[in-house]
Enzyme design. Structure first.
Site, PDB file in Angstrom:
ATOM      1  N   CYS A 111      -7.827   3.682   3.857  1.00  0.00           N
ATOM      2  CA  CYS A 111      -7.287   4.101   2.863  1.00  0.00           C
ATOM      3  C   CYS A 111      -8.356   4.635   1.691  1.00  0.00           C
ATOM      4  O   CYS A 111      -8.040   5.383   0.647  1.00  0.00           O
ATOM      5  CB  CYS A 111      -6.183   3.414   1.751  1.00  0.00           C
ATOM      6  SG  CYS A 111      -5.070   2.450   3.088  1.00  0.00           S
ATOM      7  N   HIS A 249      -5.181   5.937  -4.802  1.00  0.00           N
ATOM      8  CA  HIS A 249      -4.436   5.660  -3.617  1.00  0.00           C
ATOM      9  C   HIS A 249      -3.136   5.223  -3.683  1.00  0.00           C
ATOM     10  O   HIS A 249      -2.718   4.095  -4.686  1.00  0.00           O
ATOM     11  CB  HIS A 249      -5.294   4.764  -2.646  1.00  0.00           C
ATOM     12  CG  HIS A 249      -4.722   4.353  -1.526  1.00  0.00           C
ATOM     13  ND1 HIS A 249      -4.125   5.080  -0.403  1.00  0.00           N
ATOM     14  CD2 HIS A 249      -4.250   2.883  -0.950  1.00  0.00           C
ATOM     15  CE1 HIS A 249      -3.464   4.530   0.184  1.00  0.00           C
ATOM     16  NE2 HIS A 249      -3.620   3.028   0.238  1.00  0.00           N
ATOM     17  N   ASN A 279       3.012   5.225   1.919  1.00  0.00           N
ATOM     18  CA  ASN A 279       1.529   4.995   1.931  1.00  0.00           C
ATOM     19  C   ASN A 279       0.973   5.861   3.161  1.00  0.00           C
ATOM     20  O   ASN A 279       1.127   5.225   4.281  1.00  0.00           O
ATOM     21  CB  ASN A 279       1.139   3.540   1.914  1.00  0.00           C
ATOM     22  CG  ASN A 279      -0.238   3.260   2.062  1.00  0.00           C
ATOM     23  OD1 ASN A 279      -0.960   4.102   2.308  1.00  0.00           O
ATOM     24  ND2 ASN A 279      -0.684   1.845   1.867  1.00  0.00           N
TER      25      ASN A 279
END
Ligand code: ACO
Length: 322
Positions: A111, A249, A279
């Protein structure tokens, strides 16, 4: 040296999977998922690949910048879910868009990948080696998710985001970053690849999926990311009052709330899109940036903090004045 983001683009699979639909796949409810994560739906591939989404996003970023692929010098794709081990996604994008002069490679920092790739481009620019780049974050996580595990399958989505960036030596420095890795905590978020399978050693091949310790990750993200943003702002000598937006993020809404509380910054300074895309790992920051520019939230002249955090564990933050 000035790092100029001249164009952004994003690409999402056409199909959407809502929490309601997930209720018939695993034992969960729309209310539970929304309350714990802020996610209502995610885009899921029914054929789109990391390479096709990355290519689509890259073309849009180049179009938005009014630049030709033939002049691109560097392509970095941040991904942890490529279809092929070889060749890398960046080389597939290079071929698809016709960026014949570019050097192209992938980077896997989960990520944090997009942020680390942007830092890599900045470092190349600073050394004078290259003066423009297409930086992409792209994932099809739905193929490495265990769709029987309600603890993980509710969280993730597929998509890609890209930026076209250029170095401008005439303008003042506008970019600072900090970046870290803590491999000793790496096993809290894992996904296996292929088993050993050679003439001397054979074992039963098993499918491997994402596994995580959700609570550990939650705590790591809230503590470590706020500390690293504080450190960045001190290093860059930028006061929080001068930050217009924190583009973080998009792991889940509660992590973002936790970070905003720790930083004592109003939640309105944290744009989010996790509600409709979930996500998307390395694609999260560039897709959010693209959306925020397109909907008029983020504008030229503003100062942004970008921050990525995830498997590795990896984490980092950068500050940029657009
Ligand atoms: N639906 C309904 N119930 C569920 C679900 C679900 N989808 N998933 C778990 N539960 C249950 C559990 O079984 C447990 O039940 P029990 O008390 O009877 O044992 C209960 O809900 C609580 O489970 P917890 O795992 O403790 O729930 P928690 O409040 O920690 O929320 C979550 C879980 C959302 C995963 C949270 O830990 C989290 O957000 N962690 C961060 C993880 C993350 O964002 N990872 C992304 C990848 S890493 C990154 O991008 C940084």
């Amino acid at each position: 040296m000035n790092l100029q983001i001249l164009g952004t683009g994003s690409a999402l699979p056409k199909e959407v999977l809502t929490n309601k639909q997930l209720e018939s796949i695993v034992e969960t409810t729309d209310e539970w998922v929304k309350e714990r994560t802020g996610i209502a739906q995610r885009h899921v591939s029914t054929g789109e690949t990391v390479a096709s989404l990355a290519t689509d996003a890259a073309k849009k970023a180049l179009d938005a910048a009014g630049k030709s692929a033939e002049d691109v010098e560097l392509i970095i794709v941040a991904t942890c879910s490529p279809e092929l081990a070889l060749p890398c996604v960046a080389c597939q994008v290079q071929a698809e868009i016709g960026a014949s002069k570019a050097v192209a490679f992938d980077l896997n920092a989960a990520c944090s990948g997009f942020l680390f790739a942007l830092n890599t481009a900045y470092s190349y620019f600073s050394s004078g080696l290259y003066k423009n780049a297409v930086i992409i974050g792209a994932e099809v996580l739905s193929k490495i998710i265990d769709w029987t595990d309600r603890g993980t399958c509710i969280l993730f989505g597929d998509g890609a985001g890209a930026v076209y960036v250029e170095a401008n030596n005439e303008l003042p420095d506008n970019y600072k970053f900090v970046q870290y890795a803590n491999g000793s905590k790496g096993m809290v978020l894992t996904c296996g690849l292929r088993d050993l399978d050679n003439p001397l050693h054979k074992e039963e091949l098993m499918k491997k999926y994402v596994w995580m310790d959700g609570r550990e990750i939650f705590q790591f993200a809230v503590r470590q990311v706020s500390a690293c943003i504080e450190e960045l702002l001190e290093k860059a000598n930028v006061a929080k009052e001068n930050i217009d937006y924190y583009v973080l993020h998009q792991a889940n809404a509660r992590i973002i709330e936790g970070i905003s509380k720790r930083l004592k910054e109003d939640l309105s300074k944290f744009p989010t899109n996790v509600e409709h895309v979930g996500n998307m790992s390395s694609a999260a920051i560039p897709v959010l940036l693209d959306e925020s520019i397109k909907n008029g939230t983020v504008k030229k002249g503003q100062t942004l903090v970008l921050s990525g955090f995830g498997a590795g564990l990896t984490y980092g933050a950068s500050v940029i004045t657009l």
